[in-house]
Design a protein around this motif. Sequence first.
Motif, PDB file in Angstrom:
ATOM      1  N   TYR A   1      -0.020  -6.926  17.526  1.00  0.00           N
ATOM      2  CA  TYR A   1       1.200  -7.224  16.778  1.00  0.00           C
ATOM      3  C   TYR A   1       1.181  -6.795  15.322  1.00  0.00           C
ATOM      4  CZ  TYR A   1       2.030  -9.978  20.901  1.00  0.00           C
ATOM      5  OH  TYR A   1       2.206 -10.369  22.203  1.00  0.00           O
ATOM      6  N   ALA A   2       0.021  -6.679  14.729  1.00  0.00           N
ATOM      7  CA  ALA A   2      -0.038  -6.383  13.297  1.00  0.00           C
ATOM      8  C   ALA A   2      -1.283  -5.573  12.958  1.00  0.00           C
ATOM      9  CB  ALA A   2      -0.032  -7.679  12.499  1.00  0.00           C
ATOM     10  N   LYS A   3      -1.126  -4.701  11.975  1.00  0.00           N
ATOM     11  CA  LYS A   3      -2.241  -3.919  11.442  1.00  0.00           C
ATOM     12  C   LYS A   3      -2.096  -3.929   9.920  1.00  0.00           C
ATOM     13  CE  LYS A   3      -2.441  -0.718  15.370  1.00  0.00           C
ATOM     14  NZ  LYS A   3      -2.800  -1.754  16.249  1.00  0.00           N
ATOM     15  N   GLY A   4      -3.141  -4.346   9.236  1.00  0.00           N
ATOM     16  CA  GLY A   4      -3.071  -4.389   7.779  1.00  0.00           C
ATOM     17  C   GLY A   4      -4.263  -5.078   7.168  1.00  0.00           C
ATOM     18  N   ASP A   5      -4.122  -5.437   5.911  1.00  0.00           N
ATOM     19  CA  ASP A   5      -5.170  -6.096   5.137  1.00  0.00           C
ATOM     20  C   ASP A   5      -4.586  -7.313   4.439  1.00  0.00           C
ATOM     21  OD1 ASP A   5      -7.329  -4.131   5.477  1.00  0.00           O
ATOM     22  OD2 ASP A   5      -6.019  -2.808   4.327  1.00  0.00           O
ATOM     23  N   VAL A   6      -5.467  -8.223   4.004  1.00  0.00           N
ATOM     24  CA  VAL A   6      -5.053  -9.377   3.218  1.00  0.00           C
ATOM     25  C   VAL A   6      -5.529  -9.144   1.792  1.00  0.00           C
ATOM     26  CG1 VAL A   6      -5.248 -11.872   2.923  1.00  0.00           C
ATOM     27  CG2 VAL A   6      -5.192 -10.896   5.223  1.00  0.00           C
ATOM     28  N   ARG A   7      -4.577  -9.177   0.848  1.00  0.00           N
ATOM     29  CA  ARG A   7      -4.905  -8.952  -0.564  1.00  0.00           C
ATOM     30  C   ARG A   7      -5.530 -10.183  -1.184  1.00  0.00           C
ATOM     31  NH1 ARG A   7       0.473  -6.501  -3.288  1.00  0.00           N
ATOM     32  NH2 ARG A   7       0.759  -8.721  -3.564  1.00  0.00           N
ATOM     33  N   GLU A   8      -5.936 -10.046  -2.460  1.00  0.00           N
ATOM     34  CA  GLU A   8      -6.555 -11.153  -3.199  1.00  0.00           C
ATOM     35  C   GLU A   8      -5.627 -12.354  -3.329  1.00  0.00           C
ATOM     36  OE1 GLU A   8      -6.288  -7.987  -4.995  1.00  0.00           O
ATOM     37  OE2 GLU A   8      -8.048  -7.374  -3.882  1.00  0.00           O
TER      38      GLU A   8
ATOM     39  N   GLY B   1      -3.622 -13.380  -1.050  1.00  0.00           N
ATOM     40  CA  GLY B   1      -3.383 -13.957   0.258  1.00  0.00           C
ATOM     41  C   GLY B   1      -2.250 -13.305   1.039  1.00  0.00           C
ATOM     42  N   LEU B   2      -1.576 -12.313   0.451  1.00  0.00           N
ATOM     43  CA  LEU B   2      -0.462 -11.634   1.115  1.00  0.00           C
ATOM     44  C   LEU B   2      -0.995 -10.555   2.058  1.00  0.00           C
ATOM     45  CD1 LEU B   2       2.671 -11.264   1.183  1.00  0.00           C
ATOM     46  CD2 LEU B   2       2.335  -9.476  -0.514  1.00  0.00           C
ATOM     47  N   MET B   3      -0.502 -10.549   3.285  1.00  0.00           N
ATOM     48  CA  MET B   3      -0.878  -9.494   4.210  1.00  0.00           C
ATOM     49  C   MET B   3      -0.028  -8.269   3.913  1.00  0.00           C
ATOM     50  SD  MET B   3      -0.661  -9.298   8.302  1.00  0.00           S
ATOM     51  CE  MET B   3      -0.648  -7.688   9.044  1.00  0.00           C
ATOM     52  N   VAL B   4      -0.668  -7.147   3.695  1.00  0.00           N
ATOM     53  CA  VAL B   4       0.046  -5.903   3.410  1.00  0.00           C
ATOM     54  C   VAL B   4      -0.084  -4.963   4.594  1.00  0.00           C
ATOM     55  CG1 VAL B   4      -0.095  -6.056   0.901  1.00  0.00           C
ATOM     56  CG2 VAL B   4      -1.950  -5.008   2.146  1.00  0.00           C
ATOM     57  N   HIS B   5       1.033  -4.350   4.930  1.00  0.00           N
ATOM     58  CA  HIS B   5       1.067  -3.401   6.041  1.00  0.00           C
ATOM     59  C   HIS B   5       2.253  -2.479   5.847  1.00  0.00           C
ATOM     60  CE1 HIS B   5       4.390  -5.716   7.864  1.00  0.00           C
ATOM     61  NE2 HIS B   5       3.714  -6.773   7.414  1.00  0.00           N
ATOM     62  N   ASP B   6       2.251  -1.367   6.563  1.00  0.00           N
ATOM     63  CA  ASP B   6       3.356  -0.419   6.470  1.00  0.00           C
ATOM     64  C   ASP B   6       4.650  -1.068   6.929  1.00  0.00           C
ATOM     65  OD1 ASP B   6       1.444   1.413   5.729  1.00  0.00           O
ATOM     66  OD2 ASP B   6       1.452   2.508   7.622  1.00  0.00           O
ATOM     67  N   ARG B   7       5.761  -0.629   6.332  1.00  0.00           N
ATOM     68  CA  ARG B   7       7.095  -1.087   6.726  1.00  0.00           C
ATOM     69  C   ARG B   7       7.813   0.095   7.362  1.00  0.00           C
ATOM     70  NH1 ARG B   7       4.816  -5.434   5.248  1.00  0.00           N
ATOM     71  NH2 ARG B   7       5.747  -6.771   3.710  1.00  0.00           N
TER      72      ARG B   7
ATOM     73  N   ASP C   1       1.268   0.227   0.088  1.00  0.00           N
ATOM     74  CA  ASP C   1       1.176   0.211  -1.374  1.00  0.00           C
ATOM     75  C   ASP C   1       2.505   0.549  -2.051  1.00  0.00           C
ATOM     76  OD1 ASP C   1       0.979   2.795  -0.415  1.00  0.00           O
ATOM     77  OD2 ASP C   1      -0.348   3.477  -2.010  1.00  0.00           O
ATOM     78  N   GLU C   2       3.432   1.177  -1.338  1.00  0.00           N
ATOM     79  CA  GLU C   2       4.754   1.470  -1.889  1.00  0.00           C
ATOM     80  C   GLU C   2       5.789   0.403  -1.515  1.00  0.00           C
ATOM     81  OE1 GLU C   2       6.038   5.363  -0.761  1.00  0.00           O
ATOM     82  OE2 GLU C   2       4.177   6.291  -1.426  1.00  0.00           O
ATOM     83  N   ALA C   3       5.570  -0.277  -0.400  1.00  0.00           N
ATOM     84  CA  ALA C   3       6.561  -1.227   0.106  1.00  0.00           C
ATOM     85  C   ALA C   3       6.506  -2.579  -0.605  1.00  0.00           C
ATOM     86  CB  ALA C   3       6.357  -1.433   1.613  1.00  0.00           C
ATOM     87  N   LEU C   4       5.385  -2.914  -1.208  1.00  0.00           N
ATOM     88  CA  LEU C   4       5.214  -4.229  -1.837  1.00  0.00           C
ATOM     89  C   LEU C   4       4.801  -4.097  -3.289  1.00  0.00           C
ATOM     90  CD1 LEU C   4       3.184  -5.863   1.033  1.00  0.00           C
ATOM     91  CD2 LEU C   4       5.557  -6.294   0.495  1.00  0.00           C
ATOM     92  N   ASN C   5       4.987  -5.180  -4.033  1.00  0.00           N
ATOM     93  CA  ASN C   5       4.488  -5.212  -5.409  1.00  0.00           C
ATOM     94  C   ASN C   5       2.974  -5.087  -5.400  1.00  0.00           C
ATOM     95  OD1 ASN C   5       7.007  -5.615  -6.489  1.00  0.00           O
ATOM     96  ND2 ASN C   5       6.799  -7.834  -6.600  1.00  0.00           N
TER      97      ASN C   5
END
Length: 71
Positions: free
Chosen positions: A13-20, A22-28, A55-59
């Motif tokens: 269901y998901a592929k990504g990383d968790v930032r410092e 706590g937000l999960m970042v993944h492609d949109r 990296d472009e989709a989120l702050n």
Amino acid sequence: MATRKSTKIDDLYAKGDVREDGLMVHDRYLMQKKTPAESKKPWDYCKVAATAPDDEALNSVAGSTCPLLKT
């Protein structure tokens, strides 16, 4: 929490990383509705029109308003 932040998420269901923060970042994805001629199955409604990398989709972390990052 440290283990969660260092673990890469890669499942059905998901592929990504968790930032410092706590937000999960993944492609949109920007989806586009298919025409009836493009659809092959009854559930085949959409196609990917564009992909925004995480990296472009989120702050960025530097632009985050999370108070936990400010300490």
